[in-house]
Design a protein around this motif. Structure first.
Motif, PDB file in Angstrom:
ATOM      1  N   ARG A  45     -31.403  28.824  24.037  1.00 63.50           N
ATOM      2  CA  ARG A  45     -31.503  27.365  23.858  1.00 63.50           C
ATOM      3  C   ARG A  45     -30.152  26.680  23.731  1.00 63.50           C
ATOM      4  NH1 ARG A  45     -35.507  28.432  18.969  1.00 63.50           N
ATOM      5  NH2 ARG A  45     -37.361  29.076  20.106  1.00 63.50           N
ATOM      6  N   LEU A  46     -29.090  27.471  23.710  1.00 68.08           N
ATOM      7  CA  LEU A  46     -27.774  26.880  23.433  1.00 68.08           C
ATOM      8  C   LEU A  46     -27.339  25.853  24.476  1.00 68.08           C
ATOM      9  CD1 LEU A  46     -25.645  29.833  22.001  1.00 68.08           C
ATOM     10  CD2 LEU A  46     -26.717  27.936  20.782  1.00 68.08           C
ATOM     11  N   ASP A  47     -27.779  26.043  25.711  1.00 67.73           N
ATOM     12  CA  ASP A  47     -27.386  25.057  26.725  1.00 67.73           C
ATOM     13  C   ASP A  47     -28.543  24.123  27.080  1.00 67.73           C
ATOM     14  OD1 ASP A  47     -28.868  26.923  27.978  1.00 67.73           O
ATOM     15  OD2 ASP A  47     -27.492  27.328  29.625  1.00 67.73           O
ATOM     16  N   ASN A  48     -29.484  24.000  26.143  1.00 67.14           N
ATOM     17  CA  ASN A  48     -30.621  23.102  26.380  1.00 67.14           C
ATOM     18  C   ASN A  48     -30.391  21.802  25.623  1.00 67.14           C
ATOM     19  OD1 ASN A  48     -33.263  21.850  25.725  1.00 67.14           O
ATOM     20  ND2 ASN A  48     -34.007  23.509  27.019  1.00 67.14           N
ATOM     21  N   GLU A  49     -30.289  20.696  26.360  1.00 62.68           N
ATOM     22  CA  GLU A  49     -29.901  19.433  25.726  1.00 62.68           C
ATOM     23  C   GLU A  49     -30.937  18.943  24.706  1.00 62.68           C
ATOM     24  OE1 GLU A  49     -30.145  15.920  28.304  1.00 62.68           O
ATOM     25  OE2 GLU A  49     -30.911  17.226  29.880  1.00 62.68           O
ATOM     26  N   TYR A  50     -32.219  19.258  24.929  1.00 64.41           N
ATOM     27  CA  TYR A  50     -33.249  18.798  23.991  1.00 64.41           C
ATOM     28  C   TYR A  50     -33.137  19.520  22.650  1.00 64.41           C
ATOM     29  CZ  TYR A  50     -35.385  16.454  27.953  1.00 64.41           C
ATOM     30  OH  TYR A  50     -35.626  15.641  29.021  1.00 64.41           O
ATOM     31  N   TRP A  51     -32.851  20.820  22.723  1.00 62.24           N
ATOM     32  CA  TRP A  51     -32.659  21.575  21.476  1.00 62.24           C
ATOM     33  C   TRP A  51     -31.359  21.170  20.814  1.00 62.24           C
ATOM     34  CZ3 TRP A  51     -35.680  24.472  18.467  1.00 62.24           C
ATOM     35  CH2 TRP A  51     -36.865  24.952  18.994  1.00 62.24           C
ATOM     36  N   MET A  52     -30.290  21.119  21.597  1.00 62.32           N
ATOM     37  CA  MET A  52     -28.984  20.820  21.009  1.00 62.32           C
ATOM     38  C   MET A  52     -28.904  19.365  20.543  1.00 62.32           C
ATOM     39  SD  MET A  52     -27.256  23.586  20.878  1.00 62.32           S
ATOM     40  CE  MET A  52     -28.750  24.457  20.530  1.00 62.32           C
ATOM     41  N   GLY A  53     -29.625  18.479  21.236  1.00 60.80           N
ATOM     42  CA  GLY A  53     -29.630  17.073  20.829  1.00 60.80           C
ATOM     43  C   GLY A  53     -30.603  16.795  19.692  1.00 60.80           C
ATOM     44  N   GLY A  54     -31.418  17.788  19.326  1.00 60.72           N
ATOM     45  CA  GLY A  54     -32.322  17.653  18.185  1.00 60.72           C
ATOM     46  C   GLY A  54     -33.655  16.976  18.521  1.00 60.72           C
ATOM     47  N   ASP A  55     -33.927  16.767  19.815  1.00 61.22           N
ATOM     48  CA  ASP A  55     -35.159  16.049  20.191  1.00 61.22           C
ATOM     49  C   ASP A  55     -36.343  16.973  20.429  1.00 61.22           C
ATOM     50  OD1 ASP A  55     -33.952  13.599  20.070  1.00 61.22           O
ATOM     51  OD2 ASP A  55     -33.362  13.596  22.189  1.00 61.22           O
ATOM     52  N   PHE A  56     -36.122  18.283  20.353  1.00 60.48           N
ATOM     53  CA  PHE A  56     -37.182  19.214  20.719  1.00 60.48           C
ATOM     54  C   PHE A  56     -38.478  18.948  19.948  1.00 60.48           C
ATOM     55  CE2 PHE A  56     -39.736  22.879  19.758  1.00 60.48           C
ATOM     56  CZ  PHE A  56     -40.131  23.241  21.030  1.00 60.48           C
ATOM     57  N   MET A  57     -38.371  18.849  18.629  1.00 63.74           N
ATOM     58  CA  MET A  57     -39.580  18.772  17.802  1.00 63.74           C
ATOM     59  C   MET A  57     -40.402  17.523  18.113  1.00 63.74           C
ATOM     60  SD  MET A  57     -41.030  20.856  16.044  1.00 63.74           S
ATOM     61  CE  MET A  57     -40.186  22.298  15.521  1.00 63.74           C
ATOM     62  N   SER A  58     -39.712  16.406  18.403  1.00 70.47           N
ATOM     63  CA  SER A  58     -40.445  15.178  18.764  1.00 70.47           C
ATOM     64  C   SER A  58     -41.221  15.402  20.052  1.00 70.47           C
ATOM     65  CB  SER A  58     -39.466  14.013  18.956  1.00 70.47           C
ATOM     66  OG  SER A  58     -38.808  13.749  17.750  1.00 70.47           O
ATOM     67  N   PHE A  59     -40.569  16.018  21.052  1.00 75.58           N
ATOM     68  CA  PHE A  59     -41.253  16.266  22.325  1.00 75.58           C
ATOM     69  C   PHE A  59     -42.399  17.254  22.139  1.00 75.58           C
ATOM     70  CE2 PHE A  59     -37.703  14.148  24.321  1.00 75.58           C
ATOM     71  CZ  PHE A  59     -38.298  13.561  25.417  1.00 75.58           C
ATOM     72  N   PHE A  60     -42.148  18.264  21.322  1.00 77.47           N
ATOM     73  CA  PHE A  60     -43.185  19.268  21.081  1.00 77.47           C
ATOM     74  C   PHE A  60     -44.435  18.604  20.487  1.00 77.47           C
ATOM     75  CE2 PHE A  60     -45.258  22.394  18.311  1.00 77.47           C
ATOM     76  CZ  PHE A  60     -45.512  23.386  19.227  1.00 77.47           C
ATOM     77  N   LEU A  61     -44.212  17.714  19.530  1.00 80.30           N
ATOM     78  CA  LEU A  61     -45.352  17.079  18.861  1.00 80.30           C
ATOM     79  C   LEU A  61     -46.022  16.004  19.718  1.00 80.30           C
ATOM     80  CD1 LEU A  61     -43.991  16.917  15.210  1.00 80.30           C
ATOM     81  CD2 LEU A  61     -45.693  18.478  16.151  1.00 80.30           C
ATOM     82  N   LEU A  62     -45.387  15.636  20.828  1.00 82.29           N
ATOM     83  CA  LEU A  62     -46.007  14.690  21.764  1.00 82.29           C
ATOM     84  C   LEU A  62     -46.659  15.437  22.940  1.00 82.29           C
ATOM     85  CD1 LEU A  62     -43.180  11.973  21.964  1.00 82.29           C
ATOM     86  CD2 LEU A  62     -45.447  11.654  20.975  1.00 82.29           C
ATOM     87  N   SER A  63     -46.487  16.740  22.976  1.00 75.98           N
ATOM     88  CA  SER A  63     -46.936  17.514  24.144  1.00 75.98           C
ATOM     89  C   SER A  63     -48.369  18.010  23.985  1.00 75.98           C
ATOM     90  CB  SER A  63     -46.012  18.717  24.341  1.00 75.98           C
ATOM     91  OG  SER A  63     -46.327  19.720  23.404  1.00 75.98           O
ATOM     92  N   HIS A  64     -48.875  18.627  25.061  1.00 76.79           N
ATOM     93  CA  HIS A  64     -50.233  19.181  25.017  1.00 76.79           C
ATOM     94  C   HIS A  64     -50.343  20.342  24.034  1.00 76.79           C
ATOM     95  CE1 HIS A  64     -48.231  21.901  27.837  1.00 76.79           C
ATOM     96  NE2 HIS A  64     -49.078  22.801  27.399  1.00 76.79           N
TER      97      HIS A  64
END
Lengths: 190, 301
Positions: free
Chosen positions: B188-207
């Motif tokens: 995940r180190l080069d993943n902008e969503y994880w590194m930018g801290g947005d992952f959890m918001s997207f996860f909770l909006l996902s299916h």
């Protein structure tokens, strides 16, 4: 600490366990990093031999799909199009939460650019199943409609107060007869 | 110099050959067999969809596109009755493994089941299938002592139970668990969503989310913190588990992480159980003593 020399059985254990330990340690590296190291082919061969694939992406890709619907649409000439479920056998309806594994099938087959051959095989099976129901003729046209809704950017969600936007994807239409004839059933015994 | 090399070599061989409490292997064996049974039960209602000729996945296409040899018992099973029979046979293997009856044979049957269905239906695999298959291999090659098992009386008389066995299987399970977390974090180190801290918001909006909705936007900052906390916890768990006096913090962190994922996401209870099963390899003999006292079990035999 051990002072006695190792028995043959112990030596075998140490050698084999060391091999697997090395494999696991190397497997800690992400797949893209492993490819830089020239022992990668050996790693892949061992992985294939033991079937212990070391790919632990666990949500590495962003889960940006909000929902997914899929259906088969069958259109007979001069008649209204009919919707059928995509799940074979039985043409049952697909719901994301009831079929977590089929959700992966959708993502792996429908949206994967290199898996066209699986899509074709599925369409042939679906055509066979539809013809078997007796409700359609071989001239009817079959379309697979997949409707994913992708999550907007967080700013977009905030501004529009709408989570996702639909981007439908369509495969077809194909005449049922053509799909089935591409995959003729095995000839019956004379 | 020579003695320090010998010392290092001795420590290294100790990773595999030092004696381990047989009950630890028994606990992993029982947990693995139990989770495998649950997984089999989860697949059972949809077996016709995944494994038969009238299902969603064409076996000939899979065979053609398999890298390496296509080795699957499903090559012999095309109809629903054949698939059901094979699944029942595999389930029997899991039950025997759970009970510790012919454990090596049972572990072999279970490993073949995992390889077979992952080859037959690779497009419907989920994360815990991989965890279970890797564990199946480790259980198969590990010592399978007869403690906590339903051995026949005759077998008990024939051989005394081993209370201590080499620890190589446990070591490999521990490294496997650490590998899963470290690999996940590094990937995940080069993943902008994880590194930018947005992952959890997207996860909770996902299916994947149990309660997706606009409410997620009200907790943006908190969810950013949770995203980074998840990375930190996954990185810390292997180290906490390895240090003996901190292992309970590791267990607690792992339990809370996976219980949290299971609570917030759909259909991930089997992933939670599959991961927790590997945690058992970090238990110590005193934990087993406590468990036996707590459950009022007779001393291991």
């Amino acid at each position: 600490m051990r002072s006695s020399p190792l028995s043959s059985r112990e030596k075998v254990i140490v050698v084999l366990a060391s091999v697997h330990l090395t494999f696991l340690l190397f497997g800690m590296l992400p797949a893209s990093w492993r490819d830089w190291i020239h022992v990668s082919p050996v790693f892949k061969s061992y992985e294939r031999l033991t079937r212990c694939h070391q790919l632990w992406n666990m949500f590495e890709t962003i889960p940006n799909m909000n929902r997914l619907e899929a259906r088969l649409v069958v259109k007979e000439e001069g008649r209204k199009a009919k919707e059928e479920g995509v799940i074979l056998p039985g043409l049952r309806r697909f719901t994301q939460h009831d079929y977590v594994r089929l959700n992966n099938w959708m993502v792996n087959v429908i949206f994967h650019p290199t898996r066209g051959v699986f899509r074709e095989a599925y369409m042939r099976s679906a055509a066979t199943a539809l013809l078997r129901t007796g409700r359609y003729t071989s001239k009817a046209e079959l379309t697979l409609e997949v409707i994913p809704a992708y999550t907007r950017s967080l700013k977009g969600v905030n501004t529009l107060k709408e989570i996702a936007v639909e981007r439908p994807s369509v495969l077809g239409p194909f005449p049922l007869g053509t799909l089935v004839s591409n995959h003729p059933p095995a000839p019956s015994a004379p | 110099m020579k003695s320090s090399t010998q010392n290092l070599l001795s420590r290294f061989t100790g990773l595999f050959l030092d004696p381990a409490d047989a009950r630890l292997y028994a606990s992993v064996r029982i947990a693995f067999a139990f989770v495998s049974l649950l997984n089999l039960l989860q697949i059972w209602p949809d077996r016709e969809i995944y494994f038969t000729d009238v299902g969603m996945i064409d076996q000939e296409v899979v065979r053609k596109y398999t890298i390496g040899a296509y080795l699957s018992v499903f090559d012999l099973c095309h109809s629903i009755s054949a698939v059901s029979t094979y699944m029942l046979f595999s389930g029997a293997g899991m039950l025997l493994l759970l009970l510790g009856v012919w454990p090596r044979l049972a572990a072999g049957v279970v490993y073949v089941w995992y390889v077979s269905y992952s080859m037959r239906a690779p497009l419907v695999l989920v994360g815990w299938d991989e965890v279970l298959r890797c564990t199946a291999f480790l259980v198969l090659i590990s010592p399978l002592p007869v403690c906590w098992s339903l051995r026949s009386r005759k077998a008990r008389r024939r051989s005394a139970p081993e209370l201590q066995v080499p620890r190589y299987g446990l070591t490999l399970m521990q490294v496997q668990l650490a590998g899963i977390y470290l690999h996940a974090v590094l990937a995940r180190l080069d993943n902008e969503y994880w590194m930018g801290g947005d992952f959890m918001s997207f996860f909770l909006l996902s299916h994947n989310a149990r309660w997706p909705g606009l409410w997620v936007l009200n907790y943006g900052l908190l969810l950013k913190g949770v995203t980074y906390l998840v990375l930190l916890v996954e990185l810390a768990i292997p180290f906490l588990l390895i240090v003996r006096r901190w292992r309970w913090y590791g267990f607690a962190a792992g339990f809370l992480l996976h219980a949290g994922i299971s609570l917030m996401a759909y259909n991930l209870v089997l992933f939670f159980l599959s991961m927790m099963m590997l945690y058992l390899s970090f238990l110590q003999p005193e934990d087993m003593d406590r468990l036996e006292r707590g459950l009022k079990l007779p001393r291991a035999r």
